[in-house]
Design a protein around this motif. Structure first.
Motif, PDB file in Angstrom:
ATOM      1  N   LYS A 256       0.827  -1.201   0.000  1.00  0.00           N
ATOM      2  CA  LYS A 256       0.000   0.000   0.000  1.00  0.00           C
ATOM      3  C   LYS A 256       0.867   1.258   0.000  1.00  0.00           C
ATOM      4  CE  LYS A 256      -3.571   2.353   2.704  1.00  0.00           C
ATOM      5  NZ  LYS A 256      -4.415   2.305   3.920  1.00  0.00           N
ATOM      6  N   ILE A 257       1.943   1.245   0.778  1.00  0.00           N
ATOM      7  CA  ILE A 257       2.828   2.413   0.842  1.00  0.00           C
ATOM      8  C   ILE A 257       3.512   2.639  -0.502  1.00  0.00           C
ATOM      9  CG2 ILE A 257       4.885   3.340   1.945  1.00  0.00           C
ATOM     10  CD1 ILE A 257       4.104   1.911   4.485  1.00  0.00           C
ATOM     11  N   VAL A 258       3.933   1.553  -1.163  1.00  0.00           N
ATOM     12  CA  VAL A 258       4.602   1.674  -2.470  1.00  0.00           C
ATOM     13  C   VAL A 258       3.639   2.232  -3.513  1.00  0.00           C
ATOM     14  CG1 VAL A 258       5.644   0.362  -4.345  1.00  0.00           C
ATOM     15  CG2 VAL A 258       6.299  -0.122  -1.988  1.00  0.00           C
ATOM     16  N   ILE A 259       2.404   1.745  -3.512  1.00  0.00           N
ATOM     17  CA  ILE A 259       1.409   2.216  -4.484  1.00  0.00           C
ATOM     18  C   ILE A 259       1.090   3.694  -4.245  1.00  0.00           C
ATOM     19  CG2 ILE A 259      -0.980   1.955  -5.253  1.00  0.00           C
ATOM     20  CD1 ILE A 259      -0.721  -1.021  -4.711  1.00  0.00           C
ATOM     21  N   GLU A 260       0.914   4.071  -2.989  1.00  0.00           N
ATOM     22  CA  GLU A 260       0.622   5.476  -2.680  1.00  0.00           C
ATOM     23  C   GLU A 260       1.796   6.374  -3.069  1.00  0.00           C
ATOM     24  OE1 GLU A 260      -0.370   5.558   1.420  1.00  0.00           O
ATOM     25  OE2 GLU A 260      -2.425   4.830   1.113  1.00  0.00           O
ATOM     26  N   ASP A 261       3.012   5.887  -2.897  1.00  0.00           N
ATOM     27  CA  ASP A 261       4.169   6.677  -3.300  1.00  0.00           C
ATOM     28  C   ASP A 261       4.190   6.879  -4.812  1.00  0.00           C
ATOM     29  OD1 ASP A 261       7.025   7.749  -2.648  1.00  0.00           O
ATOM     30  OD2 ASP A 261       7.359   6.259  -4.232  1.00  0.00           O
ATOM     31  N   CYS A 262       3.814   5.851  -5.561  1.00  0.00           N
ATOM     32  CA  CYS A 262       3.752   5.972  -7.021  1.00  0.00           C
ATOM     33  C   CYS A 262       2.687   6.979  -7.430  1.00  0.00           C
ATOM     34  CB  CYS A 262       3.469   4.602  -7.631  1.00  0.00           C
ATOM     35  SG  CYS A 262       3.448   4.591  -9.438  1.00  0.00           S
ATOM     36  N   HIS A 263       1.545   6.970  -6.754  1.00  0.00           N
ATOM     37  CA  HIS A 263       0.488   7.935  -7.048  1.00  0.00           C
ATOM     38  C   HIS A 263       0.955   9.356  -6.765  1.00  0.00           C
ATOM     39  CE1 HIS A 263      -2.790   5.430  -8.279  1.00  0.00           C
ATOM     40  NE2 HIS A 263      -2.738   4.684  -7.190  1.00  0.00           N
ATOM     41  N   ARG A 264       1.695   9.547  -5.685  1.00  0.00           N
ATOM     42  CA  ARG A 264       2.180  10.887  -5.356  1.00  0.00           C
ATOM     43  C   ARG A 264       3.164  11.388  -6.410  1.00  0.00           C
ATOM     44  NH1 ARG A 264       2.713   8.631   0.022  1.00  0.00           N
ATOM     45  NH2 ARG A 264       0.984   9.300   1.346  1.00  0.00           N
ATOM     46  N   ARG A 265       4.054  10.491  -6.838  1.00  0.00           N
ATOM     47  CA  ARG A 265       5.028  10.893  -7.853  1.00  0.00           C
ATOM     48  C   ARG A 265       4.364  11.196  -9.187  1.00  0.00           C
ATOM     49  NH1 ARG A 265       8.012   7.282  -9.497  1.00  0.00           N
ATOM     50  NH2 ARG A 265       7.350   5.415  -8.362  1.00  0.00           N
ATOM     51  N   CYS A 266       3.249  10.538  -9.461  1.00  0.00           N
ATOM     52  CA  CYS A 266       2.508  10.777 -10.706  1.00  0.00           C
ATOM     53  C   CYS A 266       1.475  11.890 -10.544  1.00  0.00           C
ATOM     54  CB  CYS A 266       1.811   9.497 -11.153  1.00  0.00           C
ATOM     55  SG  CYS A 266       2.945   8.180 -11.610  1.00  0.00           S
ATOM     56  N   LEU A 267       1.412  12.499  -9.361  1.00  0.00           N
ATOM     57  CA  LEU A 267       0.472  13.577  -9.068  1.00  0.00           C
ATOM     58  C   LEU A 267      -0.977  13.126  -9.202  1.00  0.00           C
ATOM     59  CD1 LEU A 267       2.283  16.528 -10.875  1.00  0.00           C
ATOM     60  CD2 LEU A 267       2.482  15.811  -8.500  1.00  0.00           C
ATOM     61  N   HIS A 268      -1.232  11.819  -9.077  1.00  0.00           N
ATOM     62  CA  HIS A 268      -2.583  11.254  -9.117  1.00  0.00           C
ATOM     63  C   HIS A 268      -3.307  11.568 -10.427  1.00  0.00           C
ATOM     64  CE1 HIS A 268      -2.442  10.098  -4.883  1.00  0.00           C
ATOM     65  NE2 HIS A 268      -1.808  11.233  -4.701  1.00  0.00           N
ATOM     66  N   VAL A 269      -2.576  11.822 -11.499  1.00  0.00           N
ATOM     67  CA  VAL A 269      -3.176  12.097 -12.805  1.00  0.00           C
ATOM     68  C   VAL A 269      -2.744  11.013 -13.765  1.00  0.00           C
ATOM     69  CG1 VAL A 269      -3.360  13.764 -14.685  1.00  0.00           C
ATOM     70  CG2 VAL A 269      -3.145  14.563 -12.324  1.00  0.00           C
ATOM     71  N   ALA A 270      -3.696  10.455 -14.493  1.00  0.00           N
ATOM     72  CA  ALA A 270      -3.412   9.299 -15.341  1.00  0.00           C
ATOM     73  C   ALA A 270      -2.499   9.636 -16.505  1.00  0.00           C
ATOM     74  CB  ALA A 270      -4.717   8.701 -15.864  1.00  0.00           C
ATOM     75  N   HIS A 271      -2.642  10.866 -17.061  1.00  0.00           N
ATOM     76  CA  HIS A 271      -1.896  11.198 -18.273  1.00  0.00           C
ATOM     77  C   HIS A 271      -0.660  12.034 -17.994  1.00  0.00           C
ATOM     78  CE1 HIS A 271      -4.990   9.555 -20.851  1.00  0.00           C
ATOM     79  NE2 HIS A 271      -5.899  10.221 -20.155  1.00  0.00           N
TER      80      HIS A 271
END
Length: 289
Positions: A211-226
């Motif tokens: 869960k922590i790894v996935i949330e970190d990836c979302h933060r680095r991607c700014l939670h935007v798909a594109h």
């Protein structure tokens, strides 16, 4: 309290000590209970029950009678069996709970390993800051810990170079052992990708670290798909150029792309050419598709 239990206990005491003389003492007349009756230190000095005993003690005729019936010798003694039960619960590592940020978790873990290595004279501290190598080793150590917790049988099988059981939940991933780590196998090994991209490490779905790894990836991607500015070009979404936008000077700086999720407009700096393998695997060219 269960009267049958008390009767059996009294019967056992009288059987064990047949020559002793036992009499019933009500709880309110028991001097042994004085300390639990909230008697102050000043009042304790004049507490008659403790110093002199019950009022009926000098006169045996005033002795209170027992509310219990005499024990029945025909009743079998209660058999009490003592059973010791040990419960072992596999909890997640306590280090995962205080930290919701992967970066902070890795830094704390790296500092713990640095302290241990310094105390055991494995290595010396040369810098006050954590290095990239220490953070990488900390990340692998956390993954190794969770894999050993969630996949002990698969890891044991991988060390023996055997195939995992058909009942294993990792069967579809065709896992293989990389030292003490489990990685995804399969046909991606023939693609022109890095080793970590072809064989990612496995983590259980119910793991806090996952869960922590996935949330970190979302933060680095700014939670935007594109938005792929924080990812390498090889991780960007695939698309096809459907329209070119010319500037006033006739140069093309913006294009319209058709992706799996729809059409998007991107500047030339935010998309790259796909690599195309030639006859020589070591020589790679690029083209727009």
């Amino acid at each position: 309290m269960n009267r049958t239990y008390v009767t059996n206990q009294v019967s056992e005491i009288q059987t064990t000590l047949p020559s002793a003389i036992w009499h019933y003492v009500p709880a309110k007349d028991n001097p042994a209970d004085c300390a639990s009756r909230r008697v102050s230190a000043l009042g304790f000095s004049s507490f008659s029950l403790y110093w002199n005993g019950p009022k009926w003690l000098p006169n045996s005729d005033d002795r209170p009678s027992s509310p219990f019936e005499p024990p029945d010798s025909s009743v079998d003694m209660e058999e009490r069996v003592k059973v010791n039960l040990v419960v072992f619960k596999k909890n997640h590592w306590y280090l995962f709970h205080p930290y919701s940020s992967l970066g902070r978790l890795l830094r704390i873990t790296a500092l713990c390993f640095r302290f241990y290595n310094a105390m055991t004279h494995i290595s010396k501290i040369t810098s006050p800051y954590t290095t990239a190598s220490e953070l990488h080793q900390a990340h692998l150590s956390l993954i190794r810990h969770e894999q050993h917790r969630a996949f002990p049988e698969e890891i044991a099988v991988s060390k023996e170079k055997d195939d995992v059981s058909k009942r294993s939940r990792l069967l579809k991933f065709n896992p293989f052992g990389d030292g003490e780590l489990l990685r995804v196998g399969g046909r991606l090994k023939h693609y022109l990708l890095s080793f970590n991209e072809k064989h990612p490490l496995l983590l259980p779905s119910d793991c806090i670290l996952t869960k922590i790894v996935i949330e970190d990836c979302h933060r680095r991607c700014l939670h935007v798909a594109h938005n792929h500015e924080n990812l390498p070009p090889t991780k960007w979404a695939l698309g096809r150029v459907i329209k070119l936008h010319h500037g006033r000077d006739g140069l093309i700086r913006v294009v319209k792309l058709k992706t799996q999720r729809g059409t998007v407009t991107r500047p030339l700096l935010k998309f790259c050419l796909l690599p195309r393998a030639t006859s020589d695997p070591k020589e790679v060219t690029s083209e727009i598709v």
